[in-house]
Design a protein around this motif. Structure first.
Motif, PDB file in Angstrom:
ATOM      1  N   GLU A   1      31.177  44.830  35.064  1.00  0.00           N
ATOM      2  CA  GLU A   1      31.840  43.832  34.244  1.00  0.00           C
ATOM      3  C   GLU A   1      30.948  43.514  33.050  1.00  0.00           C
ATOM      4  O   GLU A   1      29.754  43.244  33.217  1.00  0.00           O
ATOM      5  CB  GLU A   1      32.092  42.544  35.029  1.00  0.00           C
ATOM      6  N   VAL A   2      31.540  43.551  31.855  1.00  0.00           N
ATOM      7  CA  VAL A   2      30.827  43.178  30.633  1.00  0.00           C
ATOM      8  C   VAL A   2      31.485  41.905  30.111  1.00  0.00           C
ATOM      9  O   VAL A   2      32.650  41.909  29.733  1.00  0.00           O
ATOM     10  CB  VAL A   2      30.888  44.304  29.585  1.00  0.00           C
ATOM     11  N   LYS A   3      30.713  40.806  30.094  1.00  0.00           N
ATOM     12  CA  LYS A   3      31.267  39.501  29.754  1.00  0.00           C
ATOM     13  C   LYS A   3      30.559  38.924  28.531  1.00  0.00           C
ATOM     14  O   LYS A   3      29.326  38.884  28.468  1.00  0.00           O
ATOM     15  CB  LYS A   3      31.132  38.541  30.934  1.00  0.00           C
TER      16      LYS A   3
ATOM     17  N   ASN B   1      34.550  34.159  26.775  1.00  0.00           N
ATOM     18  CA  ASN B   1      35.773  34.216  27.575  1.00  0.00           C
ATOM     19  C   ASN B   1      36.329  35.634  27.712  1.00  0.00           C
ATOM     20  O   ASN B   1      37.370  35.820  28.356  1.00  0.00           O
ATOM     21  CB  ASN B   1      36.855  33.313  26.953  1.00  0.00           C
ATOM     22  N   TYR B   2      35.672  36.628  27.110  1.00  0.00           N
ATOM     23  CA  TYR B   2      36.171  37.995  27.155  1.00  0.00           C
ATOM     24  C   TYR B   2      35.413  38.793  28.209  1.00  0.00           C
ATOM     25  O   TYR B   2      34.184  38.665  28.353  1.00  0.00           O
ATOM     26  CB  TYR B   2      36.021  38.676  25.787  1.00  0.00           C
ATOM     27  N   LYS B   3      36.159  39.616  28.911  1.00  0.00           N
ATOM     28  CA  LYS B   3      35.571  40.404  29.991  1.00  0.00           C
ATOM     29  C   LYS B   3      36.203  41.782  30.016  1.00  0.00           C
ATOM     30  O   LYS B   3      37.421  41.935  30.052  1.00  0.00           O
ATOM     31  CB  LYS B   3      35.789  39.707  31.332  1.00  0.00           C
TER      32      LYS B   3
ATOM     33  N   VAL C   1      36.060  45.631  32.075  1.00  0.00           N
ATOM     34  CA  VAL C   1      35.725  46.153  33.396  1.00  0.00           C
ATOM     35  C   VAL C   1      35.860  47.673  33.372  1.00  0.00           C
ATOM     36  O   VAL C   1      36.839  48.220  32.852  1.00  0.00           O
ATOM     37  CB  VAL C   1      36.644  45.558  34.476  1.00  0.00           C
TER      38      VAL C   1
ATOM     39  N   GLU D   1      26.471  39.394  29.043  1.00  0.00           N
ATOM     40  CA  GLU D   1      26.124  39.578  30.445  1.00  0.00           C
ATOM     41  C   GLU D   1      26.795  40.832  30.980  1.00  0.00           C
ATOM     42  O   GLU D   1      28.010  40.994  30.858  1.00  0.00           O
ATOM     43  CB  GLU D   1      26.534  38.359  31.261  1.00  0.00           C
TER      44      GLU D   1
ATOM     45  N   LYS E   1      22.644  42.099  37.645  1.00  0.00           N
ATOM     46  CA  LYS E   1      23.114  41.830  36.288  1.00  0.00           C
ATOM     47  C   LYS E   1      21.994  42.051  35.289  1.00  0.00           C
ATOM     48  O   LYS E   1      20.806  42.132  35.629  1.00  0.00           O
ATOM     49  CB  LYS E   1      23.638  40.398  36.184  1.00  0.00           C
TER      50      LYS E   1
ATOM     51  N   GLN F   1      21.188  40.477  31.158  1.00  0.00           N
ATOM     52  CA  GLN F   1      21.615  39.507  30.155  1.00  0.00           C
ATOM     53  C   GLN F   1      20.901  39.783  28.841  1.00  0.00           C
ATOM     54  O   GLN F   1      19.692  40.066  28.821  1.00  0.00           O
ATOM     55  CB  GLN F   1      21.324  38.074  30.636  1.00  0.00           C
TER      56      GLN F   1
ATOM     57  N   SER G   1      38.331  44.045  22.733  1.00  0.00           N
ATOM     58  CA  SER G   1      38.530  42.705  23.307  1.00  0.00           C
ATOM     59  C   SER G   1      39.884  42.118  22.947  1.00  0.00           C
ATOM     60  O   SER G   1      40.400  41.270  23.677  1.00  0.00           O
ATOM     61  CB  SER G   1      37.417  41.768  22.826  1.00  0.00           C
TER      62      SER G   1
ATOM     63  N   ALA H   1      42.427  42.700  25.782  1.00  0.00           N
ATOM     64  CA  ALA H   1      41.871  42.363  27.093  1.00  0.00           C
ATOM     65  C   ALA H   1      42.939  42.225  28.156  1.00  0.00           C
ATOM     66  O   ALA H   1      42.671  42.400  29.353  1.00  0.00           O
ATOM     67  CB  ALA H   1      41.055  41.074  26.992  1.00  0.00           C
TER      68      ALA H   1
END
Length: 769
Positions: free
Chosen positions: A67-69, A72-74, A76, A105, A121, A123, A179, A182
């Protein structure tokens, strides 16, 4: 009721986007390859692979994914089953305009049935992420030790990443996860990506059916009625029927169109018409297209004899094949033509198929697809109208498709493409569509399109305009939004480009061996179907409805609106001649005495010095051209609803234009439309008949259909011959000119003597039934 158009609603508008090519930039300049679009900043994350991931399942393995966060965007990646050293090689692109976070993250998780397990993870502080500007080499990925939730390094587990900031000029941009998409599923991402397509190379297949020998009909008591049916895919051609011989001769040409790579063979059937709608096959041969010689010039391909196979069926069983007879054919693949893969005169490529006949390019066409505004909602999602828009541009064999912007009536693409130009008198077509396939099913809906003719553009100038998107619907003409484009046409040699204007528009074989109108229309239709089928098999597919709309499929179907539009186009062309005729009539009737006197003086000078006539005409045209330069168009051409007669069309005429072919309407509606068509056709018939009558009257002067009129005319010709022999030409011209320019007091209200004589001449309309 159709709403009347608002003034300026359908007009083209000049814009001033922040692009490097127009001399205005925002932030860092894009590379020169992307100087016709606005810069868009992205955060790129390339997830390459991981190694030595710790086991999380009770079985001692893990099913990892990433997961790349960012805020508010993620994004996968896909997961791997039972693999501790997975390789994803996936790129994520986050638009920095929408980011409201200071950290990135990257989380590695283990896929589970109920709750996914956390593995580790990484960061990153976004302020420390480096920038990359092409043509710099791509950023090399690095290994990072995974951390636990508290930020401590875990014992085992590393992930290879590359994180950088860039623009849409980055090589990773086209295939990246974005993004702004998404909400799109992993399966649907494929259908929203931008792509470049190449249309297949098309060839003509010319089959010259010469003759057959020793045909063996099943009924020996009758002579066969033979024809040859040639099939290529879904294309069928048939010769005329040759009666009462077993050695028929035709020497007929049948032409088909095919595309590389050749997938279907050419099938030749010799058939005997044994009854009404019943044919018996006398012989058959199958010829692979790969075995057919290619023709690049005007040299004829030698004909060949081919054996015709015939299968005998005895007591329900097919017995062995026999070579019953022969057929004489001349078959070739012709690449010296321009295969018209378009449905109208909006040609974007006039080159032949054969590379041996290609000329060098004269320039480069660059197109920046910037954005769209005010798009009409084309679908409903969650109770609200929305549009998932993308653009398609077509020039020559190269088609391009932008990425789809999900859920926006004001999408921003900022994508740039380029094409080599081989002829300036060509057209690029840009269409905007709503994506109906990324969620499965549905069709891509047309929003509108723009055509730009390259010859109307100044070289090396950037045109930045907002073009109205106009569609004609059953309710009338409608503006469905605007698309903002930047266009630049640059030429490598101005002399070479001017030389193109002196060359034939199409390849030589178009003029040496021209195709008939019916052949051309049929081949255009078949070529459009071939291009549509091939592009529909690409990934992501360019759907049939998109290809047909871009190629104006079905534009040749008759409609009242197009007939009116073409009529007014003709009247507009003739208006100049009509204006000259009215001006000369005013001169002859002395409406402005001073102008008439000046014309008399000019007329006398030209008669006395006839060598000045042509120089004066060309000088006059020169001054007219210089005078008209003040009104030179400042904008590229665009769709004109008034010229198209789309702003003054009735609902019934619209319903007729959108009717299927053949019609799906009831008998009452068809009867009404048929009567209207007969009325329009009657007026056209009258005009054509009048033109034919005037021509036949001219022919009757010396055809002696009216002996007295022909005798008068022949006698007058003899008298005029003697008069003109003994009278100087200047004197005759002066007398004739002064007679035409005489004052109204010397004119009669009745028609002149020559006109009375001409109107009394016979035409052939009295011989019509």
């Amino acid at each position: 009721m159709q709403r009347p158009p608002v003034p300026g609603e359908f007009a083209i508008k000049q814009t001033a986007p922040k692009i490097a090519g127009a001399g205005v930039t925002g932030g860092d300049k894009l590379t020169c390859a992307y100087d016709l679009v606005e810069q868009m900043d992205y955060l790129y994350v390339r997830v390459v692979k991981a190694k030595e991931l710790p086991a999380k399942d009770v079985t001692g393995g893990c099913d990892p994914y990433v997961e790349v966060k960012v805020g508010n965007y993620k994004g996968v990646t896909r997961h791997f089953e039972k693999k501790s050293n997975p390789e994803w090689n996936h790129v994520f692109a986050f638009s920095q305009d929408r980011l409201q976070a200071s950290f990135l993250e990257v989380v590695v998780k283990d896929k589970d049935v109920v709750l996914d397990d956390f593995i580790g993870k990484i960061q990153f502080d976004l302020s420390e992420v480096p920038k990359r500007v092409p043509p710099d080499s791509p950023l090399a990925p690095q290994w990072y030790r995974l951390e636990d939730r508290k930020g401590d390094k875990i014992k085992s587990g590393e992930i290879m990443l590359a994180v950088w900031k860039g623009t849409q000029a980055d090589e990773a941009f086209p295939d990246a996860w974005h993004s702004d998409a998404a909400t799109v599923s992993r399966e649907g991402v494929t259908n929203i990506r931008g792509k470049v397509y190449l249309a297949p190379k098309l060839w003509y297949v010319r089959v010259n059916v010469i003759e057959c020998q020793d045909l063996l009909p099943s009924d020996k008591a009758r002579l066969p009625e033979v024809s040859v049916r040639v099939t290529l895919g879904n294309q069928v051609g048939r010769t005329k029927i040759h009666s009462k011989t077993v050695n028929p001769m035709w020497n007929e040409d049948l032409v088909f169109v095919t595309a590389e790579p050749f997938e279907e063979p050419l099938v030749i059937n010799v058939e005997d018409r044994v009854g009404s709608n019943k044919d018996e096959i006398l012989g058959r041969c199958v010829i692979p297209l790969s075995n057919i010689p290619r023709r690049f010039d005007n040299k004829a391909v030698p004909p060949r004899w081919h054996n015709l196979e015939k299968h005998h069926i005895v007591e329900g069983e097919k017995k062995e094949t026999k070579f019953a007879s022969k057929i004489h054919l001349r078959i070739c693949l012709e690449g010296g033509y321009h295969v018209l893969d378009e449905s109208t005169q909006y040609s974007s490529d006039v080159r032949p198929t054969s590379k041996q006949l290609w000329k060098s390019s004269i320039g480069l066409l660059e197109l920046g697809i910037i954005s769209a505004t005010g798009l009409s909602p084309m679908k409903s999602r969650d109770g609200l109208g929305t549009t998932d828009a993308y653009c398609v541009a077509k020039y020559g064999p190269k088609w391009v498709r932008t990425r789809t912007i999900i859920g926006s009536t004001a999408p921003k693409w900022n994508e740039q493409y380029s094409w080599e130009v081989y002829d300036p008198c060509t057209v690029i077509t840009i269409g905007v569509f709503d994506n109906g396939h990324w969620q499965g099913g549905g069709k891509d809906t047309k929003i509108g399109k723009v055509r730009i003719r390259l010859s109307t553009l100044e070289t090396d100038r950037v045109y930045t305009h907002s073009y109205p998107l106009i569609v004609l619907q059953t309710s009338g003409v409608k503006k469905t939004g605007e698309v903002q484009l930047a266009v630049r046409f640059s030429c490598t040699s101005f002399v070479n480009m001017l030389h193109k204007y002196t060359q034939p528009l199409l390849p030589k074989m178009h003029y040496v061996h021209p195709l008939s109108i019916s052949q051309t229309d049929n081949l255009r239709h078949q070529a459009t179907q071939l291009v549509s089928m091939r592009l529909n098999r690409a990934e992501p597919p360019l759907k049939k409805e998109v290809v047909e709309y871009m190629l104006d499929m079905g534009i040749h179907i008759w409609s009242v609106r197009r007939s009116k539009a073409n009529f007014f186009r003709i009247m507009n062309v003739l208006s100049g001649l009509i204006a000259v005729g009215k001006w000369f009539d005013q001169i002859c009737h002395w409406k402005n005495p001073l102008t008439t006197i000046l014309i008399h003086v000019l007329f006398v000078i030209l008669v006395l010095y006839p060598e000045l006539i042509l120089p004066t005409i060309f000088l006059y045209l020169f001054f007219i051209g210089i005078w008209q330069y003040r009104w030179k168009p400042r904008h590229p051409p665009h769709m004109d609803i008034r010229l198209s007669h789309a702003d003054a069309i009735g609902p019934d005429e619209l319903d007729e234009e959108f009717d299927s072919f053949p019609t799906s309407k009831g008998s009452d509606v068809v009867r009404m439309r048929y009567d209207r068509l007969r009325s329009i056709g009657g007026r056209i018939q009258t005009v054509v008949g009048d033109l034919a009558t005037q021509g036949e009257r001219l022919q009757s002067l010396i055809s002696w259909r009216d002996p007295r009129a022909s005798a008068l005319f022949v006698t007058l010709c003899l008298v005029m011959a003697f008069v003109l022999y003994v009278t100087p030409f200047q004197a005759v011209a002066l007398v004739l000119g002064f007679y035409m320019l005489r004052h109204p007091r010397f004119r009669h209200k009745l028609p002149s003597l020559p006109l009375n004589f001409f109107r009394r001449l016979p035409a052939r309309n009295d011989s019509l039934l």
